[in-house]
Scaffold this motif. Structure first.
Motif, PDB file in Angstrom:
ATOM      1  N   VAL A 267     -65.748  -0.645  94.347  1.00  0.00           N
ATOM      2  CA  VAL A 267     -64.825   0.074  93.464  1.00  0.00           C
ATOM      3  C   VAL A 267     -63.386  -0.375  93.703  1.00  0.00           C
ATOM      4  CG1 VAL A 267     -63.858   2.360  92.953  1.00  0.00           C
ATOM      5  CG2 VAL A 267     -66.331   2.097  93.300  1.00  0.00           C
ATOM      6  N   LYS A 268     -62.991  -0.343  94.963  1.00  0.00           N
ATOM      7  CA  LYS A 268     -61.599  -0.671  95.307  1.00  0.00           C
ATOM      8  C   LYS A 268     -61.271  -2.106  94.926  1.00  0.00           C
ATOM      9  CE  LYS A 268     -58.612  -0.444  99.497  1.00  0.00           C
ATOM     10  NZ  LYS A 268     -57.526  -1.091  98.892  1.00  0.00           N
ATOM     11  N   ALA A 269     -62.202  -3.014  95.256  1.00  0.00           N
ATOM     12  CA  ALA A 269     -61.958  -4.432  94.985  1.00  0.00           C
ATOM     13  C   ALA A 269     -61.846  -4.688  93.488  1.00  0.00           C
ATOM     14  CB  ALA A 269     -63.081  -5.270  95.597  1.00  0.00           C
ATOM     15  N   ILE A 270     -62.689  -4.038  92.715  1.00  0.00           N
ATOM     16  CA  ILE A 270     -62.631  -4.230  91.260  1.00  0.00           C
ATOM     17  C   ILE A 270     -61.321  -3.654  90.712  1.00  0.00           C
ATOM     18  CG2 ILE A 270     -63.637  -3.533  89.056  1.00  0.00           C
ATOM     19  CD1 ILE A 270     -66.402  -3.641  90.464  1.00  0.00           C
ATOM     20  N   ARG A 271     -61.039  -2.412  91.123  1.00  0.00           N
ATOM     21  CA  ARG A 271     -59.826  -1.763  90.636  1.00  0.00           C
ATOM     22  C   ARG A 271     -58.594  -2.601  90.959  1.00  0.00           C
ATOM     23  NH1 ARG A 271     -57.812   3.174  93.988  1.00  0.00           N
ATOM     24  NH2 ARG A 271     -57.279   1.392  95.301  1.00  0.00           N
ATOM     25  N   ASP A 272     -58.515  -3.034  92.217  1.00  0.00           N
ATOM     26  CA  ASP A 272     -57.338  -3.796  92.630  1.00  0.00           C
ATOM     27  C   ASP A 272     -57.301  -5.168  91.965  1.00  0.00           C
ATOM     28  OD1 ASP A 272     -56.745  -1.611  94.133  1.00  0.00           O
ATOM     29  OD2 ASP A 272     -57.295  -2.497  96.077  1.00  0.00           O
ATOM     30  N   GLY A 273     -58.495  -5.788  91.814  1.00  0.00           N
ATOM     31  CA  GLY A 273     -58.568  -7.103  91.202  1.00  0.00           C
ATOM     32  C   GLY A 273     -58.168  -7.056  89.732  1.00  0.00           C
ATOM     33  N   VAL A 274     -58.612  -6.018  89.037  1.00  0.00           N
ATOM     34  CA  VAL A 274     -58.232  -5.866  87.626  1.00  0.00           C
ATOM     35  C   VAL A 274     -56.735  -5.627  87.526  1.00  0.00           C
ATOM     36  CG1 VAL A 274     -58.419  -4.310  85.629  1.00  0.00           C
ATOM     37  CG2 VAL A 274     -60.496  -5.076  86.816  1.00  0.00           C
ATOM     38  N   ALA A 275     -56.240  -4.765  88.416  1.00  0.00           N
ATOM     39  CA  ALA A 275     -54.810  -4.436  88.368  1.00  0.00           C
ATOM     40  C   ALA A 275     -53.965  -5.681  88.652  1.00  0.00           C
ATOM     41  CB  ALA A 275     -54.494  -3.336  89.373  1.00  0.00           C
TER      42      ALA A 275
ATOM     43  N   ALA B  44     -71.629   4.921  96.681  1.00  0.00           N
ATOM     44  CA  ALA B  44     -71.002   3.599  96.602  1.00  0.00           C
ATOM     45  C   ALA B  44     -71.297   2.853  97.896  1.00  0.00           C
ATOM     46  CB  ALA B  44     -69.496   3.745  96.384  1.00  0.00           C
ATOM     47  N   ARG B  45     -70.739   1.654  98.006  1.00  0.00           N
ATOM     48  CA  ARG B  45     -71.125   0.838  99.151  1.00  0.00           C
ATOM     49  C   ARG B  45     -70.137   0.913 100.308  1.00  0.00           C
ATOM     50  NH1 ARG B  45     -72.958  -2.553  94.755  1.00  0.00           N
ATOM     51  NH2 ARG B  45     -71.056  -3.792  94.856  1.00  0.00           N
ATOM     52  N   SER B  46     -69.084   1.711 100.148  1.00  0.00           N
ATOM     53  CA  SER B  46     -68.174   1.872 101.279  1.00  0.00           C
ATOM     54  C   SER B  46     -67.566   3.267 101.258  1.00  0.00           C
ATOM     55  CB  SER B  46     -67.050   0.836 101.233  1.00  0.00           C
ATOM     56  OG  SER B  46     -66.105   1.197 100.242  1.00  0.00           O
ATOM     57  N   VAL B  47     -67.054   3.651 102.397  1.00  0.00           N
ATOM     58  CA  VAL B  47     -66.401   4.948 102.513  1.00  0.00           C
ATOM     59  C   VAL B  47     -65.166   4.992 101.624  1.00  0.00           C
ATOM     60  CG1 VAL B  47     -65.177   6.471 104.117  1.00  0.00           C
ATOM     61  CG2 VAL B  47     -67.298   5.328 104.835  1.00  0.00           C
TER      62      VAL B  47
ATOM     63  N   GLY C 167     -61.371  -0.077  85.194  1.00  0.00           N
ATOM     64  CA  GLY C 167     -62.136  -1.306  85.167  1.00  0.00           C
ATOM     65  C   GLY C 167     -63.425  -1.264  85.953  1.00  0.00           C
ATOM     66  N   VAL C 168     -63.757  -0.092  86.505  1.00  0.00           N
ATOM     67  CA  VAL C 168     -64.975   0.004  87.313  1.00  0.00           C
ATOM     68  C   VAL C 168     -66.123   0.534  86.456  1.00  0.00           C
ATOM     69  CG1 VAL C 168     -66.013   0.975  89.379  1.00  0.00           C
ATOM     70  CG2 VAL C 168     -63.546   0.496  89.336  1.00  0.00           C
ATOM     71  N   PRO C 169     -67.150  -0.293  86.247  1.00  0.00           N
ATOM     72  CA  PRO C 169     -68.311   0.193  85.501  1.00  0.00           C
ATOM     73  C   PRO C 169     -69.262   0.900  86.469  1.00  0.00           C
ATOM     74  CG  PRO C 169     -68.541  -2.162  85.921  1.00  0.00           C
ATOM     75  CD  PRO C 169     -67.291  -1.701  86.654  1.00  0.00           C
ATOM     76  N   ILE C 170     -69.732   2.049  86.092  1.00  0.00           N
ATOM     77  CA  ILE C 170     -70.577   2.821  87.018  1.00  0.00           C
ATOM     78  C   ILE C 170     -71.874   3.237  86.346  1.00  0.00           C
ATOM     79  CG2 ILE C 170     -68.615   3.737  88.318  1.00  0.00           C
ATOM     80  CD1 ILE C 170     -69.080   6.391  86.727  1.00  0.00           C
TER      81      ILE C 170
ATOM     82  N   ASP D   4     -64.644   3.389  98.851  1.00  0.00           N
ATOM     83  CA  ASP D   4     -65.055   3.526  97.458  1.00  0.00           C
ATOM     84  C   ASP D   4     -65.452   4.961  97.143  1.00  0.00           C
ATOM     85  OD1 ASP D   4     -64.537   0.877  97.267  1.00  0.00           O
ATOM     86  OD2 ASP D   4     -66.602   0.235  96.852  1.00  0.00           O
ATOM     87  N   CYS D   5     -66.121   5.604  98.111  1.00  0.00           N
ATOM     88  CA  CYS D   5     -66.490   7.010  97.906  1.00  0.00           C
ATOM     89  C   CYS D   5     -65.235   7.871  97.787  1.00  0.00           C
ATOM     90  CB  CYS D   5     -67.356   7.518  99.059  1.00  0.00           C
ATOM     91  SG  CYS D   5     -69.067   6.966  98.962  1.00  0.00           S
ATOM     92  N   ALA D   6     -64.248   7.588  98.634  1.00  0.00           N
ATOM     93  CA  ALA D   6     -63.015   8.381  98.609  1.00  0.00           C
ATOM     94  C   ALA D   6     -62.315   8.244  97.260  1.00  0.00           C
ATOM     95  CB  ALA D   6     -62.087   7.940  99.737  1.00  0.00           C
ATOM     96  N   ILE D   7     -62.269   7.020  96.755  1.00  0.00           N
ATOM     97  CA  ILE D   7     -61.600   6.777  95.470  1.00  0.00           C
ATOM     98  C   ILE D   7     -62.324   7.507  94.346  1.00  0.00           C
ATOM     99  CG2 ILE D   7     -61.115   5.007  93.733  1.00  0.00           C
ATOM    100  CD1 ILE D   7     -60.808   3.021  96.159  1.00  0.00           C
ATOM    101  N   MET D   8     -63.639   7.321  94.320  1.00  0.00           N
ATOM    102  CA  MET D   8     -64.404   7.872  93.204  1.00  0.00           C
ATOM    103  C   MET D   8     -64.471   9.396  93.270  1.00  0.00           C
ATOM    104  SD  MET D   8     -68.010   6.557  91.775  1.00  0.00           S
ATOM    105  CE  MET D   8     -69.149   7.577  90.853  1.00  0.00           C
ATOM    106  N   LEU D   9     -64.567   9.948  94.466  1.00  0.00           N
ATOM    107  CA  LEU D   9     -64.583  11.405  94.587  1.00  0.00           C
ATOM    108  C   LEU D   9     -63.265  11.978  94.074  1.00  0.00           C
ATOM    109  CD1 LEU D   9     -65.952  13.999  95.475  1.00  0.00           C
ATOM    110  CD2 LEU D   9     -65.039  13.633  97.773  1.00  0.00           C
TER     111      LEU D   9
END
Lengths: 505, 498
Positions: free
Chosen positions: B9-17, B227-230, B73-76, B232-237
């Motif tokens: 999640v974080k990598a996609i969000r940051d990469g898109v940004a 998600a696959r990391s803590v 930009g994160v597809p879920i 990513d969970c923090a962001i999505m929560l």
């Protein structure tokens, strides 16, 4: 005054084996006056097209959740306060589970274990004609709030039933009495009084025809003074008269049954308005197991001081207090006070007219209350009834009536003229003062004119004057009559009396 | 483009940004992965257009210089328990097959508002009732994981992805989606996360709105991210949570800045080890992962203390009274009258229609729980079962309250075993229910709890560790999870076979 169990009712059913007493408890369902439903924002207006006032919550769509409507809770609390009941600061909603097509959730949200309102009471007044010998207090066990169900329509299709969910989720108060009533008349008085209180408070419109108020009638019979018998519950009775009929029929049925060697079974019954009888709907054995449990979608309802304070402060003067004030402060008769306070519209009209009249006359309300009460209860309704459809009630404004009463009090018009003027007001909406002027509906208070006529009358009846002066007091009326006749009835009787007395010495 | 599906999640969000790639490219890559993963049976419906539309909006917003959301930009994947406007929502039940809501759940709407897009509606145990994703009307979800055979080759048995959020765990582990929504009633986020080597957090009861989520057990149901990391969970929560006036049980509290406050420095923190979780029959490798967990947390600066949660053994029985009781009532609305399946046999009356519709529409596990729930609420049994279970629930909550005097967060295994093979436990509901033995107490107490991957067992299957926190202290749970994540170095992923 007596309370609850120490009943003094003498209503008895005469059975073949002796006298029986009837014991009655009522569960009244009153629709809460609110624009929105108990747990959804949908409208509650009566008479809309089917299924036009249904939210996703009312239709129990997947994932929908109830949110309590504060106004419904407020109205129930105010009602509780109006019957001097204990208000539970902590209450909770429970689910009552059963399947029916008019109940989309498959459960009704109600309050079984912790109702919003606890013990209260209500006074029914003595009514000799109805066999209620003295005022009596009826205990109220509780008031809880719950959702109403939808409505099935069986006459829309040859093989299918349709469902209208407009009513589904509308807030009801269930007002549960103690089994304190002992005659159909007491039950009728209870329902009427409860309806009056609800309408005063504004928590229910009390419209029984539209189903805003309906009663489940619990009836049992016993030998006077013995233990309670087995009761039956007749559901959804929707008028005072039907409540009384239900009790009469049910009590008689139970007495006959017992005297024939049978036993009353605890069951739910239905009232048939066409025959005035009840019939069995389901017995206790067939009763639903409602599997009540606390609704996990809702938090307990906790009421704070500010909320309760607002509820209390917003209560109007209640029927008993108002009646007492009308008698004690306004000096009205018990009867007039009772009639004027029975309906919200009646006292509202009366109080408006009273205030307007007192203001115009520059007097205190208590100084004109009796005049206004008599006008409101007998003179004005008499004129209206006589006119029938010719009367336009919209013309009967407080202002117009106050002007009439003012003219009458000032001696400008007589009682008869007041009626005549009011009649024209009702038909045309014209101004009372203008009518009095234009139509010549004024009485003569001009002493000069009256004196002139009196002099003529006395001159023409010198013999009678002699007799009067000789002690025949009764002739006074004759002189008054002659004078009034000479004045075409338009002289102020008080002035005539005064002048005559002076002239006759 | 395959590497885009490796991103979280974080990598996609940051990469898109940052403009490293477009949201559309991310969505397309994931749509391809979704389309190629039919064998997992993880989706009930796919919604590639939804993912693309959301991505295009994000790309357009970025081009216009607009502020991008937390999930931009994160597809879920969306568990098919969340109502999605215009997209079939079934709870994996035949009784709702073809039901298309006219409304969007609060949680999914929050995610779309944050810039996420939807790849599809994910398979699950029917009405979220199950621990293996074998109760779905739409077939089992097959875990992307396979056992390492004794011969060094992969074993062939299809494994359970856990349940009820089995579609969610499968797609996140298989790199088909960077994240997915889950719901947790008695472990339905944590157990599947543990089975598939990913992270999942069930927040404090009331953090995420239940509005628009098909109800299983209202007093327990809580949505959360997988998600696959803590991180990513923090962001999505953060994107999912928030007060919702449409849910009376929603917490009227601001959403904390979980992502910004992530810290693996646990100095001054105490980690409780509940002795009652050391149950007989627990897999030795699970116990080993627990020991490692303690070491990792000590290494992060925490003090590890023994605690007692004495009523733990009553949690599962209480749960299997309360949850079915609520379910029996919550599922009464599926009656064939207004939506979903209607079975109307010839000459049938209303009662016949109910019976036929529900007999046809509900699966066996759902029926079992409705029957249990109806029984425990029945006159004469209510006190002995439902009320008693509620008392137990109070005692369990009190156990935790007392424990917080001694520690800040609790460490325990997530599950008593690693993933089992599909079919292994379907004939033995009690064995299946035991899977949730470590998960259920936190559910009953409404506490935030998370599973993070710890290690692989001897068969090459992931094992998860559970962190349970104080009410409203998701941060404490996430931080401890982060400390484990950093030290466990778990980077195993299933070999692609589908």
């Amino acid at each position: 005054m007596v309370t609850g169990a120490e009943t003094m009712s003498t209503y008895r059913i005469q059975g073949a084996t002796g006298e029986w007493e009837v014991v009655i408890g009522l569960e009244v369902h009153a629709q809460v006056t609110s624009n929105a439903k108990l747990f959804s924002g949908a409208s509650t207006a009566f008479g809309a097209e089917p299924n036009t006032q249904v939210s996703l919550i009312d239709a129990a769509m997947p994932g929908m959740l109830p949110v309590p409507n504060r106004e419904c809770i407020r109205q129930a609390v105010r009602t509780g306060m109006a019957i001097e009941a204990e208000i539970n600061r902590w209450s909770r909603f429970d689910r009552k589970n059963y399947f029916y097509a008019d109940l989309p959730q498959g459960y009704q949200i109600s309050q079984l274990y912790h109702p919003l309102v606890g013990e209260g009471q209500l006074l029914i007044e003595a009514d000799e004609k109805a066999g209620i010998s003295q005022d009596k207090v009826i205990g109220i066990e509780r008031i809880h709030v719950e959702q109403d169900a939808g409505k099935l329509m069986h006459d829309q299709h040859p093989t299918m039933s349709y469902v209208d969910l407009n009513r589904c989720g509308v807030a009801l108060m269930e007002i549960v009495s103690r089994p304190d009533m002992r005659s159909p008349a007491e039950a009728g008085a209870y329902v009427r009084k409860l309806r009056t209180i609800l309408r005063y408070v504004g928590s229910c419109d009390g419209n029984m025809e539209e189903g805003s108020m309906r009663a489940d009638v619990n009836v049992s019979v016993r030998r006077p003074g013995e233990e309670f018998g087995t009761r039956t519950e007749t559901k959804n009775v929707n008028s005072v008269r039907f409540v009384m009929q239900t009790i009469e029929h049910e009590a008689r049925r139970q007495v006959d049954l017992i005297e024939d060697g049978g036993t009353v079974v605890q069951e739910t019954r239905l009232f048939d308005p066409n025959t005035g009888t009840t019939r069995s709907m389901r017995s206790k054995e067939d009763a639903h197991d409602y599997r009540y449990f606390p609704d996990p979608d809702l938090l307990p309802l906790e009421l704070d001081d500010a909320f309760l304070e607002e509820c209390r402060a917003s209560l109007p003067e209640l029927p008993d207090a108002k009646r007492a004030r009308y008698v004690g402060e306004l000096g009205l008769s018990d009867y007039n006070a009772a009639v004027l306070t029975a309906e919200v519209e009646t006292f509202a009209r009366f109080e408006t007219l009273l205030a307007e009249t007192a203001k115009r006359l520059g007097k205190g309300e208590k100084d004109v209350a009796t005049q206004v009460a008599n006008w409101s209860l007998s003179v004005a309704p008499g004129v209206m009834n006589a006119l029938g459809d010719e009367a336009n009630p919209a013309h009967a404004t407080a202002e117009a009536q106050a002007v009439i009463l003012q003219m009458q009090a000032a001696g400008e018009i007589s009682g008869g003229q007041a009626k005549e003027i009011f009649e024209i007001v009702l038909k045309t909406g014209r101004e009372p003062a203008e009518i009095a002027e234009t139509e010549g509906l004024k009485q003569q208070s001009d002493t000069g004119a009256i004196e002139a006529e009196i002099d003529k009358v006395l001159a023409a009846n010198a013999d009678k004057v002699e007799e009067y002066r000789g002690g025949k007091d009764k002739l006074f009326g004759f002189f008054v009559g002659q004078t009034m006749k000479a004045m075409q009835g338009k002289a102020n009787p008080a002035v005539v009396n005064e002048l005559l007395k002076a002239k006759l010495g | 483009m395959t590497e885009l599906t490796e991103l979280g999640v974080k990598a996609i969000r940051d990469g898109v940004a940052a403009g490293d790639f477009t949201a559309r490219e991310v969505a397309e890559a994931h749509n391809v992965a979704v389309a190629a993963a039919g064998e997992l049976n993880a989706f009930i419906v796919t919604t590639p257009d939804h993912a693309l539309a959301a991505a295009e909006k994000v790309d357009a917003d970025r081009a216009a210089g607009k502020q991008l959301g937390a999930m931009a930009g994160v597809p879920i994947g969306m568990k098919d328990l969340f109502a999605t406007q215009g997209v079939q929502t079934t709870a994996a039940s035949h009784i709702l097959e073809g039901f298309t809501p006219e409304y969007e759940s609060t949680v999914s709407q929050n995610l779309w508002n944050a810039g996420a897009g939807m790849l599809g509606k994910l398979n699950l145990d029917q009405f979220a009732m199950g621990s293996s994703n074998e109760t779905s009307y739409f077939g089992n979800v097959i875990s992307p994981w396979r056992r390492k055979g004794a011969d060094g080759f992969g074993g062939n048995a299809d494994l359970a992805p856990g349940g009820s959020s089995g579609g969610s765990s499968a797609v996140v582990a298989a790199r088909i989606a960077p994240a997915a929504t889950g719901t947790d009633t008695g472990g339905s986020i944590r157990q599947p996360a543990a089975f598939t080597g990913i992270c999942g957090i069930k927040p404090t009861y009331g953090r995420c709105s239940r509005w628009g989520v098909v109800a299983f057990a209202s007093s327990l149901d809580q949505a959360g991210p997988m998600a696959r990391s803590v991180e990513d969970c923090a962001i999505m929560l953060g994107a999912m949570a928030g007060f919702d006036p449409k849910d009376s049980t929603s917490l009227d509290l601001p959403v904390p800045e979980w992502e910004a406050n992530l810290s693996a420095d646990l100095r001054g923190k105490k980690v409780g080890i509940p002795k009652e979780y050391r149950m007989e029959g627990t897999d030795p490798e699970i116990l080993e992962s627990w020991e490692r967990g303690k070491e990792w947390l000590r290494d992060a600066g925490a003090e590890v203390v023994d605690i007692s949660l004495p009523h733990t053994k009553y949690a599962l029985p209480a749960y299997y009274i309360i949850a079915p009781a609520e379910a029996s009532s919550n599922l009464a609305r599926y009656d064939g009258v207004r939506y979903g399946l209607r079975e109307l046999p010839n000459g049938a009356g209303l009662q016949d229609m109910y019976a036929a519709t529900r007999a046809e529409g509900f699966g066996d596990e759902v029926k079992r729980r409705i029957l249990i729930g109806t029984y425990v609420l029945s006159a004469g049994f209510y006190d002995a079962y439902y009320n008693q279970a509620q008392r137990v629930r109070t005692l369990i909550a009190r156990d935790f309250e007392k424990a917080w005097a001694q520690c800040d967060v609790i460490l325990a295994p997530t599950t008593p075993t690693a993933a089992f093979a599909l079919g292994d436990k379907m004939d033995d509901p009690l064995a299946m229910y035991l899977n949730d033995v470590f998960a259920v107490p936190a559910s009953l107490a409404g506490l935030p709890a998370m599973s993070v991957p710890a290690m692989l067992n001897g068969e090459g299957l992931p094992l998860g560790l559970q962190l349970i926190g104080k009410a409203f202290d998701e941060q404490g749970v996430l931080n401890a999870g982060l400390a484990i994540q950093q030290r466990a170095g778990f980077d195993a992923k299933p070999e692609k076979w589908w």
